[in-house]
Design a protein around this motif. Structure first.
Motif, short mmCIF file in Angstrom:
data_model
loop_
_atom_site.label_atom_id
_atom_site.label_comp_id
_atom_site.label_asym_id
_atom_site.label_seq_id
_atom_site.Cartn_x
_atom_site.Cartn_y
_atom_site.Cartn_z
N TYR A 82 31.87 37.94 34.94
CA TYR A 82 31.82 36.49 34.95
C TYR A 82 32.09 36.02 36.38
O TYR A 82 33.19 36.21 36.91
CB TYR A 82 32.85 35.88 34.00
CG TYR A 82 32.73 34.39 33.90
CD1 TYR A 82 31.67 33.80 33.21
CD2 TYR A 82 33.64 33.56 34.55
CE1 TYR A 82 31.54 32.42 33.15
CE2 TYR A 82 33.51 32.17 34.50
CZ TYR A 82 32.46 31.62 33.80
OH TYR A 82 32.32 30.26 33.74
N LEU A 92 32.37 33.17 39.33
CA LEU A 92 32.67 31.78 39.63
C LEU A 92 31.80 31.33 40.80
O LEU A 92 31.56 32.10 41.74
CB LEU A 92 34.14 31.60 39.99
CG LEU A 92 35.14 32.05 38.91
CD1 LEU A 92 36.57 31.96 39.44
CD2 LEU A 92 34.98 31.21 37.65
N GLY A 95 24.57 28.68 34.58
CA GLY A 95 25.50 28.33 33.51
C GLY A 95 26.93 28.37 33.99
O GLY A 95 27.25 28.84 35.08
N GLY A 96 27.82 27.89 33.16
CA GLY A 96 29.23 27.90 33.50
C GLY A 96 29.61 26.77 34.45
O GLY A 96 28.80 25.92 34.81
N LEU A 97 30.86 26.81 34.90
CA LEU A 97 31.41 25.76 35.75
C LEU A 97 31.03 26.00 37.22
O LEU A 97 31.18 27.10 37.73
CB LEU A 97 32.94 25.74 35.59
CG LEU A 97 33.71 24.68 36.36
CD1 LEU A 97 33.32 23.28 35.89
CD2 LEU A 97 35.21 24.89 36.16
N GLN A 111 40.26 33.23 36.16
CA GLN A 111 39.14 32.70 35.39
C GLN A 111 37.84 33.47 35.63
O GLN A 111 36.88 33.31 34.89
CB GLN A 111 38.94 31.22 35.72
CG GLN A 111 40.09 30.33 35.32
CD GLN A 111 39.82 28.88 35.60
OE1 GLN A 111 38.67 28.43 35.55
NE2 GLN A 111 40.87 28.11 35.90
N GLY A 112 37.79 34.27 36.68
CA GLY A 112 36.59 35.03 36.98
C GLY A 112 36.63 35.57 38.40
O GLY A 112 37.67 35.52 39.07
#
Length: 296
Positions: free
Chosen positions: A191, A193, A216-218, A234-235
């Protein structure tokens, strides 16, 4: 203790001093942006208040009296003293304040932790650090000097290259229970970031990984927020060296692999030419250049 309520009207004193200097109400009116009638009225009111003739009038001709001449000299000296005191105060104020602007990520992660050392050498100096991603109107916003991350094109400003930067993956040692990617290929499947404007693809190419830009994702708008998310586990983030260096040194983040890619933009010192007339700006510039040289 002096009772300043006994002072004559200050506007009348200014009108009289101008009239005495010019020996003419019309020219005095032009100087202080009043009408001839207003000057005449204020001078007559001052004469009535003091019960002394300050001018002798012969039709349209005007002549100052000896008492008026003496009084005008005293007023002129007093106004000069006030003007000089105000000028000294302004200069003192300008010398004791330094306003810096920087993009938020650099301000929070690189500059702010180091500024204490600069302030130690200038304890009487008030330093204002403003963080913004937007271009600054230095003169309108009373900003002395700024640090920007870009291509160095800032029309009308003095621009000095400070340093470049580079990107590499960083992760919390606690991420995924400490089971971190062992190869770039494993990293690409993790994952990831992302920060707006700082894509992963150049690093993938440098690492020989056939992977597309993550979707995708933040998506973070600020590099320091990206680093914070990585610290929180978080990643895996593509960190900018100047932003993540302190977290690596403290063990909050760990660098993955020795592969890095240079940034296409750099850090620049940006300021109006007039700013270097201020000793505090010159001092900050010299200190900043020394800090950057020491950090290399």
């Amino acid at each position: 203790m002096s009772d300043f309520r006994r002072l004559p009207n200050l506007a009348a004193l200014r009108a009289f001093e101008a009239a005495a200097r010019h020996q003419n109400f019309s020219r005095a009116a032009e100087e202080i942006h009043l009408t001839h009638g207003a000057i005449s009225h204020q001078v007559r009111a001052l004469e009535a208040e003091l019960d002394v003739a300050l001018f002798v009038r012969h039709g349209k001709r005007l002549a100052i009296t000896p008492d008026g001449e003496q009084f005008a000299a005293a007023i002129r000296q007093s106004l000069q003293d006030i003007a000089e005191a105000a000028e000294r105060l302004q200069k003192h104020s300008k010398q004791k304040r330094l306003s810096i602007t920087s993009l938020p990520s650099f301000a929070a992660r690189w500059l702010s932790p180091r500024l204490g050392k600069f302030i130690e050498h200038y304890p009487d100096l008030e330093v204002s650090l403003e963080s913004s991603n937007h271009l600054t109107d230095y003169l309108r916003e009373s900003v002395d000097i700024g640090i920007r991350f870009g291509n160095g094109h800032y029309p009308g400003m003095v621009t000095e290259l400070l340093m470049g930067d580079s990107y590499y993956p960083v992760v919390s040692p606690r991420y995924h229970g400490g089971q971190l990617p062992q190869t770039p290929q494993e990293l690409a499947a993790s994952y990831l970031l992302r920060c707006d404007g700082e894509p992963w693809e150049p690093w993938f190419r440098a690492a020989g990984v056939d992977a597309e830009e993550p979707t995708g994702g933040l998506v973070f708008q600020d590099s320091s927020m990206l680093a914070r998310a990585a610290v929180d586990g978080q990643g895996i983030a593509l960190g900018r060296h100047a932003i993540v260096q302190s977290d690596i040194e403290t063990g909050l983040l760990q660098r993955l692999f020795d592969i890095e890619v240079p940034s296409t933009v750099s850090y620049y010192l940006v300021y109006p030419e007039v700013s270097l007339k201020k000793p505090q700006v010159r001092a900050f510039r010299e200190w900043l250049l020394a800090e950057i040289a020491a950090a290399k």
